[in-house]
Design a protein around this motif. Structure first.
Motif, mmCIF file in Angstrom:
data_model
loop_
_atom_site.group_PDB
_atom_site.id
_atom_site.type_symbol
_atom_site.label_atom_id
_atom_site.label_comp_id
_atom_site.label_asym_id
_atom_site.label_seq_id
_atom_site.Cartn_x
_atom_site.Cartn_y
_atom_site.Cartn_z
ATOM 1 N N GLY A 121 20.551 69.336 34.349
ATOM 2 C CA GLY A 121 21.501 69.172 35.433
ATOM 3 C C GLY A 121 20.820 68.999 36.773
ATOM 4 N N MET A 122 19.757 69.764 36.996
ATOM 5 C CA MET A 122 19.015 69.628 38.249
ATOM 6 C C MET A 122 18.272 68.298 38.309
ATOM 7 N N ASP A 123 17.747 67.849 37.169
ATOM 8 C CA ASP A 123 17.076 66.547 37.142
ATOM 9 C C ASP A 123 18.054 65.430 37.506
ATOM 10 N N ILE A 124 19.282 65.532 37.002
ATOM 11 C CA ILE A 124 20.302 64.535 37.333
ATOM 12 C C ILE A 124 20.632 64.592 38.819
ATOM 13 N N GLU A 125 20.801 65.810 39.324
ATOM 14 C CA GLU A 125 21.110 65.984 40.758
ATOM 15 C C GLU A 125 20.021 65.366 41.629
ATOM 16 N N LEU A 126 18.779 65.636 41.307
ATOM 17 C CA LEU A 126 17.668 65.104 42.095
ATOM 18 C C LEU A 126 17.586 63.585 41.993
ATOM 19 N N ALA A 127 17.858 63.054 40.792
ATOM 20 C CA ALA A 127 17.824 61.600 40.609
ATOM 21 C C ALA A 127 18.928 60.930 41.419
ATOM 22 N N ILE A 128 20.121 61.528 41.434
ATOM 23 C CA ILE A 128 21.234 60.984 42.211
ATOM 24 C C ILE A 128 20.887 61.012 43.697
ATOM 25 N N ARG A 129 20.292 62.103 44.147
ATOM 26 C CA ARG A 129 19.941 62.223 45.560
ATOM 27 C C ARG A 129 18.832 61.245 45.952
ATOM 28 N N ASP A 130 17.891 61.030 45.071
ATOM 29 C CA ASP A 130 16.853 60.039 45.349
ATOM 30 C C ASP A 130 17.469 58.642 45.418
ATOM 31 N N TRP A 131 18.388 58.363 44.520
ATOM 32 C CA TRP A 131 19.121 57.104 44.523
ATOM 33 C C TRP A 131 19.853 56.920 45.862
ATOM 34 N N ALA A 132 20.450 58.009 46.362
ATOM 35 C CA ALA A 132 21.229 57.953 47.599
ATOM 36 C C ALA A 132 20.376 57.623 48.820
ATOM 37 N N ARG A 133 19.079 57.836 48.719
ATOM 38 C CA ARG A 133 18.190 57.510 49.841
ATOM 39 C C ARG A 133 18.102 56.009 50.074
ATOM 40 N N HIS A 134 18.425 55.218 49.041
ATOM 41 C CA HIS A 134 18.254 53.770 49.135
ATOM 42 C C HIS A 134 19.550 52.984 48.913
ATOM 43 N N ASP A 135 20.652 53.683 48.628
ATOM 44 C CA ASP A 135 21.889 52.991 48.280
ATOM 45 C C ASP A 135 23.062 53.631 49.012
ATOM 46 N N ALA A 136 23.795 52.839 49.790
ATOM 47 C CA ALA A 136 24.891 53.373 50.601
ATOM 48 C C ALA A 136 26.011 53.940 49.738
ATOM 49 N N GLY A 137 26.303 53.303 48.606
ATOM 50 C CA GLY A 137 27.355 53.804 47.733
ATOM 51 C C GLY A 137 27.019 55.168 47.163
ATOM 52 N N ALA A 138 25.786 55.316 46.693
ATOM 53 C CA ALA A 138 25.349 56.612 46.158
ATOM 54 C C ALA A 138 25.325 57.665 47.264
ATOM 55 N N ALA A 139 24.904 57.267 48.462
ATOM 56 C CA ALA A 139 24.854 58.201 49.592
ATOM 57 C C ALA A 139 26.250 58.714 49.935
ATOM 58 N N ALA A 140 27.242 57.837 49.871
ATOM 59 C CA ALA A 140 28.616 58.241 50.180
ATOM 60 C C ALA A 140 29.133 59.246 49.155
ATOM 61 N N VAL A 141 28.777 59.054 47.901
ATOM 62 C CA VAL A 141 29.213 59.970 46.845
ATOM 63 C C VAL A 141 28.543 61.333 47.010
ATOM 64 N N VAL A 142 27.245 61.334 47.275
ATOM 65 C CA VAL A 142 26.525 62.600 47.480
ATOM 66 C C VAL A 142 27.091 63.348 48.680
ATOM 67 N N GLU A 143 27.370 62.626 49.745
ATOM 68 C CA GLU A 143 27.943 63.258 50.939
ATOM 69 C C GLU A 143 29.294 63.890 50.624
ATOM 70 N N ALA A 144 30.130 63.177 49.868
ATOM 71 C CA ALA A 144 31.445 63.702 49.515
ATOM 72 C C ALA A 144 31.331 64.988 48.698
ATOM 73 N N VAL A 145 30.387 65.005 47.753
ATOM 74 C CA VAL A 145 30.191 66.200 46.919
ATOM 75 C C VAL A 145 29.662 67.354 47.759
ATOM 76 N N ASP A 146 28.692 67.084 48.623
ATOM 77 C CA ASP A 146 28.130 68.143 49.462
ATOM 78 C C ASP A 146 29.184 68.739 50.395
ATOM 79 N N LEU A 147 29.991 67.881 51.003
ATOM 80 C CA LEU A 147 31.036 68.371 51.901
ATOM 81 C C LEU A 147 32.067 69.204 51.138
ATOM 82 N N TYR A 148 32.340 68.807 49.912
ATOM 83 C CA TYR A 148 33.287 69.580 49.105
ATOM 84 C C TYR A 148 32.705 70.945 48.765
ATOM 85 N N ARG A 149 31.428 70.965 48.413
ATOM 86 C CA ARG A 149 30.751 72.241 48.145
ATOM 87 C C ARG A 149 30.858 73.161 49.365
ATOM 88 N N LEU A 150 30.492 72.623 50.512
ATOM 89 C CA LEU A 150 30.481 73.426 51.730
ATOM 90 C C LEU A 150 31.879 73.908 52.097
#
Length: 207
Positions: A121-150
């Motif tokens: 699960g952590m490997d997937i999380e890190l891979a998604i976050r690395d993906w988000a560094r270079h892709d606006a769509g992935a970045a938007a999804v990560v941001e949405a999840v982080d804001l929901y967590r917070l």
């Protein structure tokens, strides 16, 4: 009369032989493709998500992939949506609380995220976050999840009696701590790590 190409009603992974009699092989639905893609993503990152690689891994042809997905980007979107919905379900389950048990639930959140029991699960999380560094769509999804967590933990701190400003800072501190711990190698730092983590948790949730 104009000839029109009619899409076969049978996915390529179970298409018929020359005499059109069906010979079933491995049948994949979109969910199986997404699951395989997430597994590759965790191991190899976004660069490893190639149709040829996935088809070979699943034991089918590339035609099977294009039966379910328009292109590689469509698969990417499905992977991100699957991860987002899965994270939101887990967040809701982890942060659900009964009035009067807010502090116990906050400690549970820290325990769950800090335990780092699910390496994949952590490997997937890190891979998604690395993906988000270079892709606006992935970045938007990560941001949405982080804001929901917070937001979910902010509500917990508010329910425990803290001001909104204090609740926001504690919520951010909580996740900064648990995600930071997941990235660090600190086992030799203290001879009693469970006790050390408990002291950290107490400081984060203390009234």
């Amino acid at each position: 009369m104009e000839n029109k190409t009619v899409k076969s009603p049978v996915p390529p992974e179970i298409e018929t032989t020359a005499d059109r009699r069906r010979v079933p092989r491995t049948q994949l639905d979109p969910g199986r493709w997404v699951a395989a893609a997430i597994d590759v993503l965790a191991r190899e990152g976004i660069a490893g998500l190639r149709v040829e690689v996935l088809a070979k891994r699943c034991g089918v042809t590339k035609g099977s992939f294009y039966w379910h997905f328009k292109d590689r980007r469509a698969l990417f979107a499905a992977v991100l949506e699957h991860w987002k919905l899965g994270r939101i379900r887990d967040i809701e389950k982890t942060t659900a609380f009964t009035p009067g048990e807010e502090f116990a639930r906050l400690n549970y959140v820290i325990e769950v995220y800090g335990a780092n029991r699910n390496r994949k699960g952590m490997d997937i999380e890190l891979a998604i976050r690395d993906w988000a560094r270079h892709d606006a769509g992935a970045a938007a999804v990560v941001e949405a999840v982080d804001l929901y967590r917070l937001e979910c933990t902010r509500k917990l701190f508010v329910a425990a009696g803290m001001s909104d400003g204090e609740a926001k800072s504690r919520s951010l501190l909580l996740y900064a701590c648990v995600f930071g711990l997941s990235l660090m190698h600190y086992d030799p730092f203290d001879s009693n790590l469970p006790q050390l983590k408990q002291r950290i948790a107490e400081r984060i949730v203390a009234a």
